[in-house]
Design a protein around this motif. Sequence first.
Motif, PDB file in Angstrom:
ATOM      1  N   THR A   1      45.495  52.948  44.160  1.00  0.00           N
ATOM      2  CA  THR A   1      46.445  52.849  45.267  1.00  0.00           C
ATOM      3  C   THR A   1      45.717  52.627  46.587  1.00  0.00           C
ATOM      4  O   THR A   1      44.535  52.928  46.716  1.00  0.00           O
ATOM      5  CB  THR A   1      47.302  54.124  45.398  1.00  0.00           C
ATOM      6  N   TYR A   2      46.483  52.102  47.536  1.00  0.00           N
ATOM      7  CA  TYR A   2      45.945  51.953  48.896  1.00  0.00           C
ATOM      8  C   TYR A   2      47.076  52.095  49.897  1.00  0.00           C
ATOM      9  O   TYR A   2      48.134  51.483  49.756  1.00  0.00           O
ATOM     10  CB  TYR A   2      45.267  50.602  49.093  1.00  0.00           C
ATOM     11  N   LEU A   3      46.833  52.908  50.933  1.00  0.00           N
ATOM     12  CA  LEU A   3      47.756  53.061  52.048  1.00  0.00           C
ATOM     13  C   LEU A   3      47.040  52.669  53.334  1.00  0.00           C
ATOM     14  O   LEU A   3      45.896  53.086  53.545  1.00  0.00           O
ATOM     15  CB  LEU A   3      48.243  54.512  52.162  1.00  0.00           C
ATOM     16  N   PRO A   4      47.684  51.866  54.185  1.00  0.00           N
ATOM     17  CA  PRO A   4      47.036  51.533  55.462  1.00  0.00           C
ATOM     18  C   PRO A   4      46.822  52.791  56.283  1.00  0.00           C
ATOM     19  O   PRO A   4      47.575  53.763  56.156  1.00  0.00           O
ATOM     20  CB  PRO A   4      48.029  50.569  56.118  1.00  0.00           C
TER      21      PRO A   4
ATOM     22  N   GLU B   1      42.961  45.639  47.681  1.00  0.00           N
ATOM     23  CA  GLU B   1      42.297  46.933  47.667  1.00  0.00           C
ATOM     24  C   GLU B   1      42.835  47.820  46.545  1.00  0.00           C
ATOM     25  O   GLU B   1      42.052  48.476  45.838  1.00  0.00           O
ATOM     26  CB  GLU B   1      42.480  47.630  49.013  1.00  0.00           C
ATOM     27  N   ALA B   2      44.156  47.854  46.358  1.00  0.00           N
ATOM     28  CA  ALA B   2      44.729  48.657  45.273  1.00  0.00           C
ATOM     29  C   ALA B   2      44.283  48.123  43.909  1.00  0.00           C
ATOM     30  O   ALA B   2      43.977  48.892  42.995  1.00  0.00           O
ATOM     31  CB  ALA B   2      46.246  48.657  45.365  1.00  0.00           C
ATOM     32  N   GLY B   3      44.236  46.789  43.778  1.00  0.00           N
ATOM     33  CA  GLY B   3      43.790  46.199  42.524  1.00  0.00           C
ATOM     34  C   GLY B   3      42.345  46.532  42.213  1.00  0.00           C
ATOM     35  O   GLY B   3      41.991  46.842  41.061  1.00  0.00           O
ATOM     36  N   HIS B   4      41.485  46.482  43.250  1.00  0.00           N
ATOM     37  CA  HIS B   4      40.084  46.835  43.075  1.00  0.00           C
ATOM     38  C   HIS B   4      39.949  48.274  42.593  1.00  0.00           C
ATOM     39  O   HIS B   4      39.167  48.587  41.680  1.00  0.00           O
ATOM     40  CB  HIS B   4      39.336  46.627  44.395  1.00  0.00           C
ATOM     41  N   ARG B   5      40.725  49.160  43.191  1.00  0.00           N
ATOM     42  CA  ARG B   5      40.655  50.573  42.807  1.00  0.00           C
ATOM     43  C   ARG B   5      41.188  50.806  41.401  1.00  0.00           C
ATOM     44  O   ARG B   5      40.667  51.658  40.661  1.00  0.00           O
ATOM     45  CB  ARG B   5      41.427  51.407  43.827  1.00  0.00           C
TER      46      ARG B   5
ATOM     47  N   LEU C   1      39.432  39.206  43.866  1.00  0.00           N
ATOM     48  CA  LEU C   1      38.909  40.179  42.899  1.00  0.00           C
ATOM     49  C   LEU C   1      37.972  39.522  41.883  1.00  0.00           C
ATOM     50  O   LEU C   1      37.535  40.176  40.938  1.00  0.00           O
ATOM     51  CB  LEU C   1      40.064  40.863  42.168  1.00  0.00           C
ATOM     52  N   ALA C   2      37.681  38.234  42.104  1.00  0.00           N
ATOM     53  CA  ALA C   2      36.756  37.469  41.250  1.00  0.00           C
ATOM     54  C   ALA C   2      37.202  37.479  39.794  1.00  0.00           C
ATOM     55  O   ALA C   2      36.381  37.610  38.876  1.00  0.00           O
ATOM     56  CB  ALA C   2      35.331  38.027  41.379  1.00  0.00           C
ATOM     57  N   LEU C   3      38.510  37.294  39.566  1.00  0.00           N
ATOM     58  CA  LEU C   3      39.047  37.330  38.206  1.00  0.00           C
ATOM     59  C   LEU C   3      39.114  35.952  37.562  1.00  0.00           C
ATOM     60  O   LEU C   3      39.869  35.730  36.605  1.00  0.00           O
ATOM     61  CB  LEU C   3      40.441  37.974  38.216  1.00  0.00           C
ATOM     62  N   GLY C   4      38.337  35.028  38.081  1.00  0.00           N
ATOM     63  CA  GLY C   4      38.230  33.715  37.468  1.00  0.00           C
ATOM     64  C   GLY C   4      39.535  32.946  37.516  1.00  0.00           C
ATOM     65  O   GLY C   4      40.209  32.899  38.547  1.00  0.00           O
ATOM     66  N   GLN C   5      39.928  32.372  36.393  1.00  0.00           N
ATOM     67  CA  GLN C   5      41.132  31.561  36.328  1.00  0.00           C
ATOM     68  C   GLN C   5      42.268  32.296  35.626  1.00  0.00           C
ATOM     69  O   GLN C   5      43.093  31.690  34.927  1.00  0.00           O
ATOM     70  CB  GLN C   5      40.832  30.231  35.649  1.00  0.00           C
ATOM     71  N   ALA C   6      42.332  33.590  35.806  1.00  0.00           N
ATOM     72  CA  ALA C   6      43.417  34.378  35.219  1.00  0.00           C
ATOM     73  C   ALA C   6      44.765  33.851  35.704  1.00  0.00           C
ATOM     74  O   ALA C   6      44.914  33.463  36.866  1.00  0.00           O
ATOM     75  CB  ALA C   6      43.276  35.847  35.612  1.00  0.00           C
TER      76      ALA C   6
ATOM     77  N   LEU D   1      46.539  43.033  35.083  1.00  0.00           N
ATOM     78  CA  LEU D   1      46.561  43.826  36.303  1.00  0.00           C
ATOM     79  C   LEU D   1      47.939  43.674  36.941  1.00  0.00           C
ATOM     80  O   LEU D   1      48.356  42.560  37.266  1.00  0.00           O
ATOM     81  CB  LEU D   1      45.476  43.345  37.272  1.00  0.00           C
ATOM     82  N   VAL D   2      48.641  44.785  37.080  1.00  0.00           N
ATOM     83  CA  VAL D   2      49.985  44.792  37.664  1.00  0.00           C
ATOM     84  C   VAL D   2      49.907  45.487  39.019  1.00  0.00           C
ATOM     85  O   VAL D   2      49.390  46.601  39.122  1.00  0.00           O
ATOM     86  CB  VAL D   2      50.985  45.524  36.752  1.00  0.00           C
ATOM     87  N   ILE D   3      50.439  44.828  40.059  1.00  0.00           N
ATOM     88  CA  ILE D   3      50.343  45.357  41.417  1.00  0.00           C
ATOM     89  C   ILE D   3      51.724  45.356  42.071  1.00  0.00           C
ATOM     90  O   ILE D   3      52.486  44.395  41.930  1.00  0.00           O
ATOM     91  CB  ILE D   3      49.384  44.519  42.287  1.00  0.00           C
ATOM     92  N   GLY D   4      52.039  46.434  42.779  1.00  0.00           N
ATOM     93  CA  GLY D   4      53.186  46.456  43.672  1.00  0.00           C
ATOM     94  C   GLY D   4      52.664  46.657  45.075  1.00  0.00           C
ATOM     95  O   GLY D   4      51.952  47.626  45.336  1.00  0.00           O
ATOM     96  N   ALA D   5      52.969  45.732  45.985  1.00  0.00           N
ATOM     97  CA  ALA D   5      52.413  45.819  47.337  1.00  0.00           C
ATOM     98  C   ALA D   5      53.441  45.333  48.348  1.00  0.00           C
ATOM     99  O   ALA D   5      54.124  44.324  48.111  1.00  0.00           O
ATOM    100  CB  ALA D   5      51.132  44.994  47.455  1.00  0.00           C
TER     101      ALA D   5
END
Length: 333
Positions: free
Chosen positions: A11-14, A58-62, A100-105, A137-141
């Motif tokens: 997670t990430y909060l500003p 940032e949340a994805g990295h974490r 995130l350097a995930l190539g061609q995902a 990788l699933v993100i809600g932002a």
Amino acid sequence: MPAAILGGLGTYLPPRRVSNEELADRFDTSDEWIRTRTGIRQRRWADTGQSTGDLATEAGHRALKSAGLGLGADVGLVVLATTTPDHPCPATAPDVAARLALGQAAAYDISAVCSGFVYALEVAANAIEAGRVDTALVIGAETYSTILNPHDRTTSVIFGDGAGAAVLRRGDAGQLGSFAGFDLGTDGANKDLIWIPGGGSRQRSTHQEPEAEERYFAMQGKKVFASAVRRMAGSSAALLEHIGWSVESVNHLVGHQANVRILRAVAEQLGIDSQRAVINIDRVGNTSAASIPLALADATGQIAPGDRVLLTAFGGGLTWGSAALTWPDISPV
């Protein structure tokens, strides 16, 4: 049977905290008025120049770090749930994947407003169960502060900014962290209960500039309240019946953090003790698609490996959805 397994959570909060007192001065209201109607004491808003993609990255990295992975990991799919993309075109997810350097995902956005994270989980889980990818990788932002009407007290005191992400991996049904099922639904006939009227192709096709108020997020609060309780409770009950879980067997109810009274009403309708309902809206506000992963991370000390967890959400569209999983042995970052 193959299943999608929750393998990491980030997670990430500003950093900017916005208190009720700060908004009370701006909107001629009070901390008590905000707290008694919403349960919110503070929320986070993004700094100038900070975008949804920044929070999502940032949340994805974490989340990758929580899963024992890192930048450049072998991730086949990135699904980003958001109402506030960096640009109308293109989607924000490909940029996040690149950062995130995930190539061609494969990477794309989902727009289901506050139900977005549950929708994104279902999409990623289906891809894993079908054998198309091994890791997703699933993100809600969200950066709702960028679409709030600065003159509307009813919406400006509710919403906050933030991001939460989950790593899903291919595993076996019955394994800790496995998703037992999903339930999704929509009601497009009531789209105007939660929307931004102007700025899209419908308005642009008239060749007229939208009115100032039409550029901002708008919500019919009383109607939304009733619909949210009914749909979240109904979806949850339908899912539990489908997967064969009793209400008594659910250890934790993690609902979209829209309003503390909505969360309690949903628990009551389901027959779940309110003590089993995870609540963190008081500290972060309504963060739309980010709210469920943020609540899950906040509840880490409460949820133990093997616990049965029920997720449920309601948002614009109208959309709603629920998901069920057994909690894994992970440490959110």
